[in-house]
Design an enzyme around this catalytic site. Structure first.
Site, PDB file in Angstrom:
ATOM      1  N   MET A   1     -58.022 -45.947  68.721  1.00  0.00           N
ATOM      2  CA  MET A   1     -57.511 -47.191  69.278  1.00  0.00           C
ATOM      3  C   MET A   1     -56.360 -47.714  68.432  1.00  0.00           C
ATOM      4  O   MET A   1     -56.391 -47.575  67.205  1.00  0.00           O
ATOM      5  CB  MET A   1     -58.614 -48.246  69.327  1.00  0.00           C
ATOM      6  CG  MET A   1     -59.823 -47.845  70.161  1.00  0.00           C
ATOM      7  SD  MET A   1     -59.471 -47.643  71.905  1.00  0.00           S
ATOM      8  CE  MET A   1     -59.811 -45.899  72.100  1.00  0.00           C
ATOM      9  N   CYS A   2     -55.363 -48.272  69.054  1.00  0.00           N
ATOM     10  CA  CYS A   2     -54.197 -48.790  68.338  1.00  0.00           C
ATOM     11  C   CYS A   2     -53.485 -49.814  69.215  1.00  0.00           C
ATOM     12  O   CYS A   2     -53.649 -49.832  70.429  1.00  0.00           O
ATOM     13  CB  CYS A   2     -53.199 -47.675  67.998  1.00  0.00           C
ATOM     14  SG  CYS A   2     -53.896 -46.274  67.113  1.00  0.00           S
ATOM     15  N   THR A   3     -52.672 -50.636  68.576  1.00  0.00           N
ATOM     16  CA  THR A   3     -51.809 -51.582  69.274  1.00  0.00           C
ATOM     17  C   THR A   3     -50.397 -51.408  68.740  1.00  0.00           C
ATOM     18  O   THR A   3     -50.206 -51.255  67.534  1.00  0.00           O
ATOM     19  CB  THR A   3     -52.271 -53.030  69.046  1.00  0.00           C
ATOM     20  OG1 THR A   3     -53.623 -53.170  69.487  1.00  0.00           O
ATOM     21  CG2 THR A   3     -51.391 -54.012  69.790  1.00  0.00           C
ATOM     22  N   THR A  19     -50.583 -50.821  64.779  1.00  0.00           N
ATOM     23  CA  THR A  19     -51.800 -50.685  64.001  1.00  0.00           C
ATOM     24  C   THR A  19     -52.342 -49.283  64.227  1.00  0.00           C
ATOM     25  O   THR A  19     -52.243 -48.747  65.342  1.00  0.00           O
ATOM     26  CB  THR A  19     -52.876 -51.707  64.420  1.00  0.00           C
ATOM     27  OG1 THR A  19     -53.289 -51.434  65.769  1.00  0.00           O
ATOM     28  CG2 THR A  19     -52.355 -53.134  64.318  1.00  0.00           C
ATOM     29  N   ARG A 226     -56.161 -56.237  74.362  1.00  0.00           N
ATOM     30  CA  ARG A 226     -55.120 -56.180  73.336  1.00  0.00           C
ATOM     31  C   ARG A 226     -53.735 -56.066  73.964  1.00  0.00           C
ATOM     32  O   ARG A 226     -52.760 -56.624  73.447  1.00  0.00           O
ATOM     33  CB  ARG A 226     -55.384 -55.012  72.383  1.00  0.00           C
ATOM     34  CG  ARG A 226     -56.531 -55.279  71.415  1.00  0.00           C
ATOM     35  CD  ARG A 226     -56.711 -54.148  70.413  1.00  0.00           C
ATOM     36  NE  ARG A 226     -57.345 -52.992  71.010  1.00  0.00           N
ATOM     37  CZ  ARG A 226     -56.757 -51.827  71.256  1.00  0.00           C
ATOM     38  NH1 ARG A 226     -55.470 -51.665  70.955  1.00  0.00           N
ATOM     39  NH2 ARG A 226     -57.408 -50.819  71.799  1.00  0.00           N
TER      40      ARG A 226
END
Length: 326
Positions: A1-3, A19, A226
């Site tokens: 998972m990342c943003t 991130t 997000r």
């Protein structure tokens, strides 16, 4: 998972920030890959860079970078794309065969703009190859931006290759980018101001405190929430000069930082933000902030680094720096 999100400064420069949220320990540090570096793919293929770049990476089979910026100002980042990514099962005879986790090396090592990436995509095929350390193929998609402000999303799915113009300037994880973009229609009521008074029959309701315009902004760690939160924050962020942008980008990403043991997976493991990476595209600088230390470390591309014969790794301390004032 990342943003991830891009950020335009008030003086016409651009950043890409992300991130890195994952449960498997990646152990990445800032890495500079020089010009003319020969990459050796897990597929058996090789290619040589013509451009140097800096980003977060580690040596596994060869060096693997999951984000970075090159000397021409092109930046890219990989993000997890579970249940959506679809790659070829067999290598191509007339294309460069790469695993998904190797594509950033090719993007940054051989292209100068997003337009070049799009024009050269037919030279590459992503093949189902496992990263040995993880015993499995890694489903990914990519956000790609250049110093002229163009931002794109690349997704490879069962129905083919999708190349999106990312007008929103953000990306998270599954579902696909087109779904996220359409989902913003459910949040058109959001604002960074105050909601107007509302009449309920003979009673006038007024906001209890400032910030009521953002009521309904999702605050959880799902990729769908997000994406909405990142789109809202980017759209309302102040545009500051480039000299102040690192601080602003840092604050924009803070709401997406995931502490340990907060976001659990079905297998019992926990994702957390292993680091944040900020890419300044105009001067080729990479900023790295590990989980264990909130201070930023920066590496700027120089001719000396770009012309070295080997990759340069810059280890970053994993312990919080504290300034003692008395």
């Amino acid at each position: 998972m990342c943003t991830s999100m891009t950020y335009p400064t008030s003086d016409g420069q651009y950043w890409l920030a992300r991130t890195m949220d994952f449960g498997f320990e990646l152990g990445g540090n800032p890495v500079v890959v020089p010009r003319d570096y020969p990459f050796h793919s897990v597929t058996g293929a090789t290619f040589t860079t013509r451009l140097g770049f800096v980003g977060a990476g580690a040596k596994m089979n060869d060096y693997i970078l999951v984000d970075g910026v090159n000397e021409a100002g092109l930046s890219a980042a990989t993000l997890y794309f579970s249940d959506e990514a679809h790659y070829a099962d067999t290598p191509s005879d007339d294309r460069l065969n790469l695993a998904s986790f190797e594509l950033v090396n090719w993007i940054l090592g051989t292209n100068r703009t997003t337009a070049e990436v799009q024009a050269h995509l037919d030279q590459v095929q992503i093949v189902n190859f496992a990263l040995p350390q993880m015993d499995g193929n890694i489903p990914l998609h990519w956000i790609i931006a250049d110093r002229d402000g163009h931002c794109k999303v690349l997704e490879i799915q069962a129905d083919g290759v999708h190349w999106y113009d990312d007008q929103v300037g953000v990306m998270t994880n599954s579902p696909d980018f087109a779904w996220h973009r359409q989902n913003l229609g459910n949040y058109v009521q959001l604002s960074n101001g105050s909601a107007p008074d509302r009449q309920f029959s003979d009673y006038t309701a007024r906001e209890i405190g400032p910030g009521s315009g953002a009521l309904g902004l999702p605050g959880d760690y799902t990729s769908t929430s997000r994406f909405v939160r990142a789109a809202f924050m980017r759209a309302n962020a102040p545009r500051v000069p480039d000299a102040d942008a690192a601080n602003t980008v840092n604050h924009l990403l803070e709401p997406f930082d995931i502490p340990r043991n907060i976001k659990g997976q079905a297998n019992g493991e926990f994702d957390y933000t292993q680091y944040r990476g900020y890419m300044q595209m105009s001067n080729g600088t990479y900023y790295f902030q590990p989980y264990q230390n909130s201070n930023l470390s920066a590496v700027r591309l120089t001719e000396a680094l770009l012309n070295k014969d080997a990759v340069t790794t810059f280890p970053v301390a994993r312990k919080q720096d504290v300034t003692v004032l008395n």
